[in-house]
Scaffold this active site. Structure first.
Site, PDB file in Angstrom:
ATOM      1  N   ASN A 108       7.233 -33.935  -0.637  1.00 37.44           N
ATOM      2  CA  ASN A 108       7.296 -32.942  -1.707  1.00 37.44           C
ATOM      3  C   ASN A 108       8.101 -33.397  -2.913  1.00 37.44           C
ATOM      4  O   ASN A 108       7.819 -32.991  -4.037  1.00 37.44           O
ATOM      5  CB  ASN A 108       7.832 -31.618  -1.170  1.00 37.44           C
ATOM      6  N   HIS A 136      16.684 -37.442   5.082  1.00 37.02           N
ATOM      7  CA  HIS A 136      16.065 -37.056   3.810  1.00 37.02           C
ATOM      8  C   HIS A 136      16.912 -37.483   2.617  1.00 37.02           C
ATOM      9  O   HIS A 136      16.400 -37.600   1.502  1.00 37.02           O
ATOM     10  CB  HIS A 136      15.859 -35.540   3.799  1.00 37.02           C
ATOM     11  N   ASP A 140      12.892 -41.444   1.293  1.00 38.46           N
ATOM     12  CA  ASP A 140      12.691 -41.602   2.732  1.00 38.46           C
ATOM     13  C   ASP A 140      11.195 -41.583   3.046  1.00 38.46           C
ATOM     14  O   ASP A 140      10.410 -40.992   2.320  1.00 38.46           O
ATOM     15  CB  ASP A 140      13.385 -40.473   3.503  1.00 38.46           C
ATOM     16  N   ASN A 185      12.679 -31.052  -3.627  1.00 38.78           N
ATOM     17  CA  ASN A 185      11.331 -30.604  -3.981  1.00 38.78           C
ATOM     18  C   ASN A 185      11.150 -30.283  -5.456  1.00 38.78           C
ATOM     19  O   ASN A 185      10.032 -29.998  -5.880  1.00 38.78           O
ATOM     20  CB  ASN A 185      10.930 -29.409  -3.120  1.00 38.78           C
TER      21      ASN A 185
END
Length: 187
Positions: free
Chosen positions: A112, A20, A91, A66
């Site tokens: 997100n 991530h 990613d 997020n």
């Protein structure tokens, strides 16, 4: 002309090197290759420099993945950067490991971080470079997968693939996104 290059990731040592956080990894490599240092400023670590005749502002948001949109919107407005000169590094589980997909706009595809950026900018029409992290995880384990570390084989290949992403960013800045798409998508 000024460009905002945003690497998405999560702050904290526990996230360093995870799938991530590939946006942070790529941006760090770009900064090193461009001799740009980061300093901690509002909403993240920021670096400023030049790539030939182009000004670049590099951003690693400190808002967590997020909520990245707050940082992107702030620095876009602070530096007076046109939305077409933003490039978000992110990613993507829909792409095989190391694949690069550059697009001038698009959906958030369930990501997100991208969703929050679109909400804060009021549009999905901003450029992004998606870096494939693969999708080798059992059903229902996506979060653990993206917050996990690359396999040994992938870690060995990662420097080469990150170097390709760095070249793609340089091409976006110097020749434009259409040129970069032709040269780097699916390579």
């Amino acid at each position: 002309m000024k460009h905002l290059i945003v690497g998405l990731g999560n702050i904290g040592d526990e996230y360093r090197g995870t799938r991530h956080n590939i946006g942070f990894t790529i941006l760090d490599a770009f900064a090193e290759a461009s001799n740009i240092a980061f300093s901690t400023e509002r909403y993240g670590d920021v670096g400023r420099g030049r790539v030939k005749n182009q000004q670049v502002v590099l951003l690693k948001p400190s808002t967590y993945m997020n909520l990245s949109g707050n940082a992107v919107r702030y620095w876009k407005e602070q530096e007076k950067i046109d939305i077409n000169n933003i490039l978000v590094l992110v990613d993507d589980i829909a792409l095989p490991f190391g694949a690069i997909r550059i697009k001038p706009s698009g959906s958030d595809a369930g990501h997100n971080g991208l969703k929050n950026i679109a909400q804060m900018l009021g549009t999905q029409a901003y450029p992004r470079l998606r870096f494939g992290v693969g999708n080798d995880f059992p059903r229902g384990c996506q979060v653990d997968y993206v917050l996990g570390h690359f396999s040994l084989d992938q870690r060995q290949q990662l420097p080469t693939r990150v170097d390709v992403a760095v070249e793609a960013i340089r091409d976006c800045v110097l020749a434009g996104i259409q040129d970069a798409m032709c040269k780097f998508n699916n390579k």
